[in-house]
Design an enzyme around this catalytic site. Structure first.
Site, PDB file in Angstrom:
ATOM      1  CG  ASN A  65      -1.755   1.242   1.337  1.00  0.00           C
ATOM      2  OD1 ASN A  65      -1.786   2.063   0.411  1.00  0.00           O
ATOM      3  ND2 ASN A  65      -2.443   1.405   2.449  1.00  0.00           N
ATOM      4  CD1 TRP A  66       3.556   1.079  -3.029  1.00  0.00           C
ATOM      5  CD2 TRP A  66       3.640   2.453  -4.803  1.00  0.00           C
ATOM      6  NE1 TRP A  66       4.347   0.487  -3.987  1.00  0.00           N
ATOM      7  CE2 TRP A  66       4.399   1.305  -5.087  1.00  0.00           C
ATOM      8  CE3 TRP A  66       3.538   3.445  -5.773  1.00  0.00           C
ATOM      9  CZ2 TRP A  66       5.075   1.133  -6.289  1.00  0.00           C
ATOM     10  CZ3 TRP A  66       4.195   3.289  -6.977  1.00  0.00           C
ATOM     11  CH2 TRP A  66       4.965   2.138  -7.239  1.00  0.00           C
ATOM     12  CE  LYS A  67      -0.246   3.284   4.673  1.00  0.00           C
ATOM     13  NZ  LYS A  67      -0.148   3.378   6.110  1.00  0.00           N
TER      14      LYS A  67
ATOM     15  CG  HIS B 187      -5.807   2.036   5.207  1.00  0.00           C
ATOM     16  ND1 HIS B 187      -5.353   2.973   6.111  1.00  0.00           N
ATOM     17  CD2 HIS B 187      -4.797   1.147   5.038  1.00  0.00           C
ATOM     18  CE1 HIS B 187      -4.122   2.661   6.461  1.00  0.00           C
ATOM     19  NE2 HIS B 187      -3.753   1.563   5.825  1.00  0.00           N
TER      20      HIS B 187
ATOM     21  CD  GLU C  46      -2.960   5.586   6.600  1.00  0.00           C
ATOM     22  OE1 GLU C  46      -2.955   5.591   5.351  1.00  0.00           O
ATOM     23  OE2 GLU C  46      -2.035   5.078   7.270  1.00  0.00           O
TER      24      GLU C  46
ATOM     25  CD  GLU D 108      -3.525  -2.306   7.214  1.00  0.00           C
ATOM     26  OE1 GLU D 108      -2.441  -2.573   6.676  1.00  0.00           O
ATOM     27  OE2 GLU D 108      -4.129  -1.243   7.028  1.00  0.00           O
TER      28      GLU D 108
ATOM     29  N   GLY E   8       2.695   2.406  10.637  1.00  0.00           N
ATOM     30  CA  GLY E   8       3.649   3.496  10.477  1.00  0.00           C
ATOM     31  C   GLY E   8       4.395   3.845  11.755  1.00  0.00           C
TER      32      GLY E   8
ATOM     33  CB  SER F 183       5.356  -1.791  11.730  1.00  0.00           C
ATOM     34  OG  SER F 183       4.994  -0.442  11.996  1.00  0.00           O
TER      35      SER F 183
ATOM     36  N   GLY G 174       2.898  -1.165   4.189  1.00  0.00           N
ATOM     37  CA  GLY G 174       2.961   0.259   3.871  1.00  0.00           C
ATOM     38  C   GLY G 174       4.393   0.686   3.578  1.00  0.00           C
ATOM     39  N   GLY G 175       5.062   1.270   4.580  1.00  0.00           N
ATOM     40  CA  GLY G 175       6.398   1.844   4.400  1.00  0.00           C
ATOM     41  C   GLY G 175       7.386   0.924   3.684  1.00  0.00           C
TER      42      GLY G 175
HETATM   43  P1  13P Z   1       3.069   0.438   7.558  1.00  0.00           P
HETATM   44  O1  13P Z   1       3.546  -0.864   6.975  1.00  0.00           O
HETATM   45  O2  13P Z   1       3.837   1.624   7.057  1.00  0.00           O
HETATM   46  O3  13P Z   1       2.977   0.371   9.048  1.00  0.00           O
HETATM   47  O4  13P Z   1       1.580   0.660   7.017  1.00  0.00           O
HETATM   48  C1  13P Z   1       0.668  -0.371   7.122  1.00  0.00           C
HETATM   49  C2  13P Z   1      -0.520  -0.016   6.355  1.00  0.00           C
HETATM   50  O5  13P Z   1      -1.244   0.903   6.685  1.00  0.00           O
HETATM   51  C3  13P Z   1      -0.817  -0.808   5.150  1.00  0.00           C
HETATM   52  O6  13P Z   1      -2.085  -0.540   4.671  1.00  0.00           O
END
Ligand code: 13P
Length: 253
Positions: A9-11, A97, A99, A169, A175, A215, A236-237
């Site tokens: 998930n590149w956001k 998600h 967010e 999640e 993050g 994470s 994510g990251g």
């Molecule tokens: P991180 O891997 O950066 O913690 O993000 C997880 C995430 O929100 C994937 O959708």
């Protein structure tokens, strides 16, 4: 057997040229390193879906969107519908998600509609659930996650539910570099699968892929993916760095 999935998930990250460079690097490393039973998905920003899909060509890596509208078409400035994703041949879409829930006020009723739209357009929703830190600390995380799953998914027929991927999640792990332990992840995945089994039966529940997100990185992925109810990751990251992401993919046995 349920599918193993590693989805990045590149956001809201990367310029288009950075995005293409990252995909080129991932493709260069991944062909020889991906297990045949692992589906790799890149959930990239909307404007990059078509160029990246073209870049991926007929490689085994496929694209996903990070959201879609609850409407099909019309005067909804700035929105993208599941039918548009279908027309672009983008197979996956992340929905719910944390967010989106936190910053855009998405709730269970809205997400039920979005899941429905995605399925009607023959897209695979990656439906996200997970608790915030204060809920975990209060010990009500199982109740909350079960409520999130029920609100958004339990109106579906068994046949439709089988087309959904769930991502657990925990918000406190997103993050933050603070991953859930493998034991915490397994516990919650088992709770979700048991909940699915109680409504739809064990055979259906055993077909649903439940991904862990929060994470995930090259160091912790193998231990998380080894848990019996963890069927992959939503990353994510670590998905923004080619070597790290490919190492997460490789951690899938
Ligand atoms: P991180 O891997 O950066 O913690 O993000 C997880 C995430 O929100 C994937 O959708």
């Amino acid at each position: 057997m349920r599918k193993k999935i590693v989805a990045g998930n590149w956001k809201m990250n990367k310029t288009l040229s950075e995005a293409k460079a990252l995909v080129a690097e991932v493709m260069g490393m991944i062909s020889s390193e991906v297990k045949a039973n692992t589906q790799v998905v890149l959930c990239v920003p909307f404007p990059y879906l078509v160029p990246i899909k073209n870049q991926l060509g007929n490689s085994s890596v496929i694209t996903g969107a990070q959201n879609c509208s609850e409407h099909d078409w019309g005067a909804y400035t700035g929105e993208v519908s599941a039918l548009m994703l279908k027309s672009m041949e983008v197979p996956y879409v992340i929905l719910g998600h944390s967010e989106r829930r936190q910053y855009f006020g998405e709730d269970g009723t809205l997400l039920a509609t979005k899941v429905n739209k995605a399925l009607a357009a023959e897209r695979t929703p990656i439906f996200c659930c997970g608790e915030a830190l204060e809920i975990r600390e209060a010990g009500t995380h199982e109740k909350l996650v079960k409520q999130q799953v029920e609100e958004a998914l339990f109106y579906l027929s068994a046949d439709d539910l089988k087309k959904v991927v769930i991502a657990y999640e925990p918000v406190w792990a997103i993050g933050t570099g603070k991953t859930a332990t493998a034991q915490q992840a397994q516990e919650m995945h088992a709770v979700i699968r048991k909940q699915l089994a109680s409504k739809y039966g064990e055979a259906v529940a055993n077909e649903i892929s439940i991904l862990y997100g929060g994470s995930v990185n090259a160091k912790n992925a193998a231990e998380l993916f080894a848990c019996p109810d963890v069927d992959g990751g939503l990353v994510g990251g670590a998905s923004l760095k080619s070597r790290e992401f490919v190492d997460v993919v490789k951690a899938m046995k």
